[in-house]
Design an enzyme around this catalytic site. Sequence first.
Site, short mmCIF file in Angstrom:
data_model
loop_
_atom_site.label_atom_id
_atom_site.label_comp_id
_atom_site.label_asym_id
_atom_site.label_seq_id
_atom_site.Cartn_x
_atom_site.Cartn_y
_atom_site.Cartn_z
N TYR A 25 56.61 30.37 18.83
CA TYR A 25 58.03 30.34 18.44
C TYR A 25 58.77 31.67 18.46
O TYR A 25 60.00 31.68 18.32
CB TYR A 25 58.16 29.70 17.06
CG TYR A 25 57.79 28.24 17.07
CD1 TYR A 25 58.67 27.29 17.56
CD2 TYR A 25 56.55 27.80 16.61
CE1 TYR A 25 58.34 25.94 17.60
CE2 TYR A 25 56.19 26.45 16.65
CZ TYR A 25 57.09 25.53 17.14
OH TYR A 25 56.75 24.20 17.19
N PHE B 61 55.28 21.32 6.09
CA PHE B 61 56.35 20.35 6.35
C PHE B 61 56.48 20.15 7.84
O PHE B 61 55.86 20.87 8.62
CB PHE B 61 57.68 20.79 5.72
CG PHE B 61 58.17 22.16 6.12
CD1 PHE B 61 58.95 22.35 7.26
CD2 PHE B 61 57.84 23.28 5.35
CE1 PHE B 61 59.41 23.61 7.61
CE2 PHE B 61 58.31 24.55 5.69
CZ PHE B 61 59.08 24.72 6.82
C1 LIG Z 1 53.09 23.84 21.94
C2 LIG Z 1 53.81 22.85 22.84
C3 LIG Z 1 54.89 22.13 22.02
C4 LIG Z 1 54.43 23.60 24.01
O1 LIG Z 1 55.23 22.71 24.76
P1 LIG Z 1 55.50 23.00 26.34
O2 LIG Z 1 56.50 22.01 26.79
O3 LIG Z 1 54.22 23.09 27.05
O4 LIG Z 1 56.15 24.45 26.27
P2 LIG Z 1 57.03 25.12 27.44
O5 LIG Z 1 56.57 24.61 28.77
O6 LIG Z 1 58.47 24.95 27.12
O7 LIG Z 1 56.58 26.62 27.25
C5 LIG Z 1 57.48 27.66 26.99
C6 LIG Z 1 56.73 28.95 26.99
O8 LIG Z 1 55.89 29.01 25.82
C7 LIG Z 1 54.55 29.25 26.22
N1 LIG Z 1 53.71 28.46 25.32
C8 LIG Z 1 53.88 27.17 24.99
N2 LIG Z 1 52.91 26.78 24.15
C9 LIG Z 1 52.13 27.85 23.94
C10 LIG Z 1 50.97 28.05 23.16
N3 LIG Z 1 50.43 27.06 22.44
N4 LIG Z 1 50.41 29.27 23.17
C11 LIG Z 1 50.96 30.26 23.91
N5 LIG Z 1 52.07 30.12 24.66
C12 LIG Z 1 52.64 28.91 24.68
C13 LIG Z 1 54.46 28.76 27.64
O9 LIG Z 1 53.41 29.37 28.34
C14 LIG Z 1 55.80 29.16 28.18
O10 LIG Z 1 55.79 30.55 28.46
P3 LIG Z 1 56.65 31.14 29.69
O11 LIG Z 1 58.08 30.77 29.41
O12 LIG Z 1 56.39 32.62 29.59
O13 LIG Z 1 56.12 30.49 30.90
C15 LIG Z 1 52.84 21.78 23.39
O14 LIG Z 1 51.84 22.42 24.15
C16 LIG Z 1 52.20 20.93 22.32
O15 LIG Z 1 52.73 19.89 21.98
N6 LIG Z 1 51.04 21.38 21.78
C17 LIG Z 1 50.32 20.61 20.76
C18 LIG Z 1 51.13 20.32 19.50
C19 LIG Z 1 51.77 21.57 18.93
O16 LIG Z 1 51.18 22.63 18.86
N7 LIG Z 1 53.00 21.40 18.45
C20 LIG Z 1 53.74 22.45 17.78
C21 LIG Z 1 53.68 22.16 16.33
S1 LIG Z 1 54.39 23.47 15.39
#
Ligand SMILES: CC(C)(COP(=O)(O)OP(=O)(O)OC[C@H]1O[C@@H](n2cnc3c(N)ncnc32)[C@H](O)[C@@H]1OP(=O)(O)O)[C@@H](O)C(=O)NCCC(=O)NCCS
Length: 430
Positions: free
Chosen positions: A139, A430
């Site tokens: 984030y 939350f």
């Molecule tokens: C974390 C999550 C929401 C990311 O969604 P996503 O659609 O793959 O993210 P994006 O494609 O928009 O990625 C945006 C950027 O963040 C990075 N990023 C996303 N998730 C990341 C992670 N877990 N760790 C490190 N970097 C991450 C991506 O590499 C990308 O970087 P870039 O812009 O330099 O290429 C998804 O992988 C997920 O649902 N994970 C499991 C549940 C979770 O963790 N939810 C969050 C709860 S707080």
Amino acid sequence: MTVDGADRVDRADDVTASSVRAIASDELAEWLGVVRTAMLGSPLDHDTVEEYRRTGFEVDRCLAAVGADGRLCGAAHAFGCELTVPGGAVAAAGVTHVGVLPTHRRQGHLTRLMRAQLDDVAHRAEPVAVLIAAEYPIYGRYGYGPATEACGITLDATALAAALNGGWHEPPTGSVELVDTEAFLPAVTDVYEQQRRRTPGHITWRQYDVDSVAGVRPSTDGANNRAASRVVWRDDAGRIQGVAVYSVRSQWDANRPRGELRANPLVAATDEAERELVRYLASVDWISTVSIGLRPIDDPLPLWLYDGRVATLGDRSDHVWARILDVPAALSARRYATDGHLVIDVNDPLGYANGRFALDAGTDGATCTPTTAQADLVVPVAALGAAYLGGLSWARLAAAGWVDEARSGAVATAAAMFSTPRAPWCGHTF
Ligand SMILES: CC(C)(COP(=O)(O)OP(=O)(O)OC[C@H]1O[C@@H](n2cnc3c(N)ncnc32)[C@H](O)[C@@H]1OP(=O)(O)O)[C@@H](O)C(=O)NCCC(=O)NCCS
């Protein structure tokens, strides 16, 4: 503006209006399915989905990413709340239920969801957004900074019982009662309200949160308190001042009890209530280890004991992340430890909080207004979020290279002004 309105697209070249939208009410089950799949949880049954509606889940703030096939593939939610800040409170968006299907990850869906959500938060004039990050690196790119920390506490109940005076400096006070869900619900609601008002970093609870804690419904992470024990603590005047939920794992080694008790949450209106609930948890027969989750990093617990090492603080980690969207509203909502004047230049790549602001602040309140004066400090908005509640000191942020000191001495001034007597903390997820 609606969440899928044109102004969002104006501010993000890579966002298309059709890729993220608010869900329709009848899409809630599908949307929750996306969240649960992303978080490796099992599907929710119909009744549980309906519980979300019944307990005030703001369906109109559920955003969905839509894949090329037109089906939902990502989710993000925010709810309106109040965040306790040092000496006051500020309206905030509590961000939760964020996830993208494993089949659609790293295609930019989260980025589009976050942009749409922040636009909506700004539109609703909520100066701050807060969330709990599943993983640290996610984030920061959206302007969130780690604003509070939490830790777990493990108590060696056997060693405690064997220590002088039963291990405690103070004699016991008040009384503990095991209660059913019906009696627990109003108690936890009332005591939590007192805890959150006295503790920067806490947010208002929704009925949804109360029901999760009380075990009426499972919580987002799948934890289920339905079978847990619930206790209330009354002070000597008979007022309920503390509550706790706990589960036990019974274990016997060589025919001796070695049970483990896990409490989460432990909610208290006063330090005394906190102490007495811990004393109770450590006194349960057959229990040799007590674990309490999500405690403040400056928990007084070890200091209540003759042998403070009987309590071990572990799993210290970032907890609530804060994202400031409206700098004047956010900084003027809190009070400061010392009087001072600072000009802070905020750099927000997403555009919400960009600008230079003069902060005139002290123990009675603060004003914060845009200015053209020379900056004392130059910070990315994520660093401002990290410093906001007094959790990460400006000196620590500067040492890490997160802050540029444009005027000598400004970091020390900011560190003194933003510091708080106790570490900010949030005792729940939350
Ligand atoms: C974390 C999550 C929401 C990311 O969604 P996503 O659609 O793959 O993210 P994006 O494609 O928009 O990625 C945006 C950027 O963040 C990075 N990023 C996303 N998730 C990341 C992670 N877990 N760790 C490190 N970097 C991450 C991506 O590499 C990308 O970087 P870039 O812009 O330099 O290429 C998804 O992988 C997920 O649902 N994970 C499991 C549940 C979770 O963790 N939810 C969050 C709860 S707080």
